[in-house]
Write an enzyme that holds these catalytic residues in place. Structure first.
Site, mmCIF file in Angstrom:
data_model
loop_
_atom_site.group_PDB
_atom_site.id
_atom_site.type_symbol
_atom_site.label_atom_id
_atom_site.label_comp_id
_atom_site.label_asym_id
_atom_site.label_seq_id
_atom_site.Cartn_x
_atom_site.Cartn_y
_atom_site.Cartn_z
ATOM 1 N N HIS A 177 0.808 -1.224 0.000
ATOM 2 C CA HIS A 177 0.000 0.000 0.000
ATOM 3 C C HIS A 177 0.848 1.284 0.000
ATOM 4 O O HIS A 177 0.548 2.246 0.723
ATOM 5 C CB HIS A 177 -0.974 0.005 1.199
ATOM 6 C CG HIS A 177 -1.554 -1.345 1.520
ATOM 7 N ND1 HIS A 177 -1.792 -2.311 0.570
ATOM 8 C CD2 HIS A 177 -1.945 -1.904 2.710
ATOM 9 C CE1 HIS A 177 -2.294 -3.395 1.152
ATOM 10 N NE2 HIS A 177 -2.395 -3.173 2.445
ATOM 11 N N ASP A 245 -7.390 -6.348 -2.004
ATOM 12 C CA ASP A 245 -7.350 -6.432 -0.535
ATOM 13 C C ASP A 245 -8.606 -7.079 0.053
ATOM 14 O O ASP A 245 -8.857 -7.001 1.263
ATOM 15 C CB ASP A 245 -7.098 -5.071 0.125
ATOM 16 C CG ASP A 245 -6.762 -5.211 1.610
ATOM 17 O OD1 ASP A 245 -6.102 -6.200 1.976
ATOM 18 O OD2 ASP A 245 -7.180 -4.353 2.410
#
Ligand code: 0GY
Length: 289
Positions: A177, A245
């Site tokens: 991320h 995710d």
């Protein structure tokens, strides 16, 4: 599951963006099901069940071909749910495991045969207890002979302290991320530039341009995160990965629609050649070569 747990979106939209054939969802998890794969006693959260069948159904619904499943912290070092999903995937999934320093070569070889291609070192304090750097270095030494890489997850504030350690790691490193930038600061801010410079200075460092739903302040459709991910994709097109995710652990503000997340991809990678690298060439090189 925890009382404040938000379960994954029950009916994500069909994306408007048509994924290219062979696209890889390179960051997702499985949770349980707990009756078959109990959660670890040392876990920091108890999620809803989100098993492999649901993951593979989402893959097909969104138009992905493959998954990279990352061991979730709620399963600790017990990689059974992950390995079970890999074995059931018909070679269409690869895994990132969590292991301890006492892992044996035989255990690593078994995981490799199941499709594991790396380990995750987690520095996010709300997710795991602290692990000494020497322990991580011992693990790195054991896994490098398998050609595996290391996924690292940390908060932006920890990058400065972690940089010497990252430079010591002997494998390819994939940062989760984008190192979790504060998207209120701007892409020119020294904090984000520190991460850009880390990638510029170290050709073995890759980034997942994932999780706008975690980084956003504005909320969906995550316009405030686009400049950060677009910057990394443009500058390092051969070292970026993208993933949903799913099932989105620990989301507190909202639960993203996974179809809407796929529609975010062309906003950070408008050019077709960049989409090809982000969604196919890069993950295939790292996980299926
Ligand atoms: C993510 C992010 C989170 C959780 C985990 O393994 C995990 O529990 O990775 C988080 O809470 O930020 O990448 O899924």
């Amino acid at each position: 599951m925890d009382a404040n747990w938000i379960p994954f979106h029950p009916s994500p939209k069909k994306p408007d963006f048509i994924l290219p054939d062979g696209a890889v969802d390179a960051h997702c998890h499985v949770f349980g099901p707990a009756a078959e794969f109990p959660f670890a006693p040392e876990r920091k959260y108890t999620p809803c069940d989100a098993g492999k069948d649901q993951l593979f159904a989402l893959r097909d619904h969104l138009g992905f071909s493959r998954n990279v499943i990352v061991q979730a912290t709620c399963h600790g070092r017990d990689n059974s749910a992950l390995v079970d999903a890999l074995k059931a995937s018909n070679d269409m999934a690869r895994g990132i495991a969590t292991v301890g320093p006492d892992i044996t070569e035989t255990e690593l070889a078994d995981m490799h045969n199941a499709g594991v291609r790396g380990v995750r070192f987690n520095f996010v304090r709300r997710l795991v207890d602290d692990t000494p750097k020497e322990v991580f270095l011992r693990i790195a030494d054991k896994i490098k002979q398998f050609g595996w890489h290391i996924v690292v997850y940390f908060e932006a504030d920890d990058l400065l302290d972690l940089t010497p350690f990252l430079r010591q790691l002997p494998t390819t490193i994939v940062v989760d991320h984008m190192g979790r930038p504060d998207v209120t600061k701007g892409t020119d801010h020294p904090d984000f530039q520190r991460f850009v410079n880390l990638m510029a200075d170290n050709e073995n460092i890759w980034s997942k341009v994932t999780c706008p739903e975690r980084l956003t302040v504005a909320g969906p459709p995550y316009a405030d995160v686009i400049p950060y991910a677009a910057h990394i994709v443009n500058r390092f097109p051969d070292r970026v990965l993208w993933g949903t995710d799913w099932p989105h652990p620990n989301m507190k503000s909202h639960m993203p629609d996974d179809g809407q997340l796929v529609d975010y991809i062309p906003k950070i990678a408008p050019e077709q050649d960049k989409q090809q690298k982000l969604l196919i060439d890069n993950p295939m090189r790292l996980y299926w070569a």
